[in-house]
Design a protein around this motif. Structure first.
Motif, short mmCIF file in Angstrom:
data_model
loop_
_atom_site.label_atom_id
_atom_site.label_comp_id
_atom_site.label_asym_id
_atom_site.label_seq_id
_atom_site.Cartn_x
_atom_site.Cartn_y
_atom_site.Cartn_z
N ARG A 246 1.06 -1.00 0.57
CA ARG A 246 0.38 0.22 -0.18
C ARG A 246 0.98 1.20 0.04
N HIS A 247 1.69 1.10 1.26
CA HIS A 247 2.23 2.53 1.06
C HIS A 247 3.53 2.43 -0.37
N LEU A 248 4.33 1.92 -0.60
CA LEU A 248 6.08 1.50 -1.13
C LEU A 248 5.70 1.05 -2.65
N GLY A 249 4.46 0.24 -2.81
CA GLY A 249 3.62 0.10 -4.23
C GLY A 249 4.33 -1.51 -4.48
N TYR A 250 4.82 -2.25 -3.38
CA TYR A 250 5.63 -3.25 -3.77
C TYR A 250 4.89 -4.27 -4.78
N PRO A 251 5.64 -4.89 -5.16
CA PRO A 251 4.43 -5.93 -6.18
C PRO A 251 3.32 -6.81 -5.13
N ALA A 252 2.60 -6.89 -5.73
CA ALA A 252 1.41 -8.52 -5.27
C ALA A 252 1.63 -9.43 -5.55
N VAL A 253 1.45 -10.08 -4.91
CA VAL A 253 1.56 -12.12 -5.01
C VAL A 253 0.32 -12.51 -5.47
N PRO A 254 -0.24 -13.16 -7.25
CA PRO A 254 -0.99 -13.22 -7.38
C PRO A 254 -1.88 -14.24 -6.40
N ARG A 255 -2.82 -14.30 -5.83
CA ARG A 255 -3.78 -15.03 -5.24
C ARG A 255 -4.36 -16.48 -5.75
N PRO A 256 -4.74 -17.44 -5.58
CA PRO A 256 -5.32 -18.62 -6.09
C PRO A 256 -6.94 -17.65 -6.24
N LYS A 257 -7.46 -18.48 -7.14
CA LYS A 257 -9.11 -17.49 -7.16
C LYS A 257 -9.94 -19.21 -7.26
N ARG A 258 -11.21 -18.61 -6.63
CA ARG A 258 -11.90 -19.51 -5.94
C ARG A 258 -12.71 -20.11 -7.03
N PRO A 259 -13.00 -21.33 -7.90
CA PRO A 259 -14.08 -21.87 -8.90
C PRO A 259 -15.06 -20.85 -8.76
N ASP A 260 -14.87 -20.83 -10.08
CA ASP A 260 -16.89 -20.50 -10.23
C ASP A 260 -17.42 -21.04 -10.21
N GLU A 261 -18.61 -21.18 -9.53
CA GLU A 261 -19.67 -22.35 -8.76
C GLU A 261 -20.87 -21.98 -9.88
N SER A 262 -20.81 -21.55 -10.81
CA SER A 262 -22.47 -20.87 -11.04
C SER A 262 -22.06 -21.42 -12.43
N LEU A 263 -21.07 -21.80 -13.05
CA LEU A 263 -21.17 -23.23 -14.01
C LEU A 263 -21.87 -24.33 -14.52
N ASN A 264 -21.49 -24.97 -12.81
CA ASN A 264 -21.83 -26.12 -12.73
C ASN A 264 -23.70 -26.03 -11.39
#
Length: 289
Positions: free
Chosen positions: A219-237
């Motif tokens: 937030r303060h120094l603009g360090y790169p963010a680590v990608p987080r796993p996305k939850r599966p889209d339950e609407s497809l099922n």
């Protein structure tokens, strides 16, 4: 460190892989296709050829990356090795996302402080092994000898000493914090690795979860963010499940209608019409034998 154009092409490679892995396309086809998009003036096409050859023979890319130490960093190799491990739970798609974000940051004048926080957060969030992970981080060419010494110390003391305290002690804020009014600042016992802002943020996050420290630095120094796993889209099922429930409701309603009309015709649950039961001879006692 490689030239900037190499990291730009690396980020394009890992971005293309992350976008097309969701389509369940084999990795060999993806690498062969992306190779046509890479600039031929870089060394990445030759690296992709070597990756393809190793992938066809062993089914793994980490072994090829381990042999290309002059091109891929040890941390990149370690991330891919954990993703390809048979007993590991580290998803290959998350690993490719991490490599993509790291290559993108390397192409934007990276600093050792931000790079280390990104790599260490990757280990924390994905529950990777600290000992081999920090050993791979320390071997990164972006760090000098003082950084390698500090990372090796962290590798031995992690879990026993607060991570925020280790940052605070090697920051400029520690010198400012210990300076009394009207007195010259004391000399640092060891070379300082972090600035005053980083030390202040670390001081404010002592005895807390390190993830709060990473978020504050971003937030303060603009360090790169680590990608987080996305939850599966339950609407497809959701639609197939609703269709199955509607079919079951229709069958129950039809049975109720048949019962209200005079009973349920159970003959329709029999086998094929005209099928006769097999003839069984009567027992001997009924024949008078």
């Amino acid at each position: 460190m490689l030239p900037r154009e190499e990291y730009i092409e690396q980020s394009h490679l890992f971005r293309s892989l992350s976008e097309r892995l969701a389509e369940n396309v084999p990795m060999q086809e993806l690498l062969a296709h992306v190779k046509q998009e890479i600039l031929s003036t870089t060394r990445l096409p030759m690296a992709i050829d070597f990756l393809l050859t190793e992938l066809k023979h062993t089914g793994m890319m980490s072994t090829a990356m381990e042999r290309l130490t002059h091109y891929f960093t040890p941390f990149q190799t370690y991330v891919m090795h954990e993703a390809e491990a048979e007993r590991g739970r580290f998803d290959l798609r998350i690993a490719v996302h991490i490599l993509r974000h790291e290559a993108e940051y390397r192409s934007k004048s990276p600093v050792p402080q931000a790079m280390f926080m990104f790599q260490f957060e990757c280990l924390c969030r994905n529950r990777l092994k600290y000992d081999p992970g920090l050993a791979a981080v320390a071997a990164d060419p972006i760090y000098d000898e003082h950084w390698r010494e500090w990372i090796s110390d962290l590798r031995l003391r992690i879990g026993m000493v607060d991570f925020a305290d280790m940052i605070y002690v090697r920051s400029q804020f520690n010198i400012v914090h210990r300076t009394r009014p009207g007195e010259p600042p004391p000399e640092a016992e060891k070379p300082l690795l972090f600035s005053e802002k980083e030390g202040k943020i670390a001081w404010a996050n002592r005895r807390k979860d390190p993830l709060y420290l990473f978020a504050a630095l971003q937030r303060h120094l603009g360090y790169p963010a680590v990608p987080r796993p996305k939850r599966p889209d339950e609407s497809l099922n959701l639609l197939p499940i609703l269709n199955l429930q509607v079919q079951r409701l229709e069958a129950r309603i039809k049975l109720l209608e048949d019962e209200s009309r005079g009973g349920i015709d159970i003959t329709k649950f029999y086998g094929k019409s005209g099928a006769s039961l097999p003839s069984v001879p009567p027992p001997d006692d009924l024949l008078g034998r």
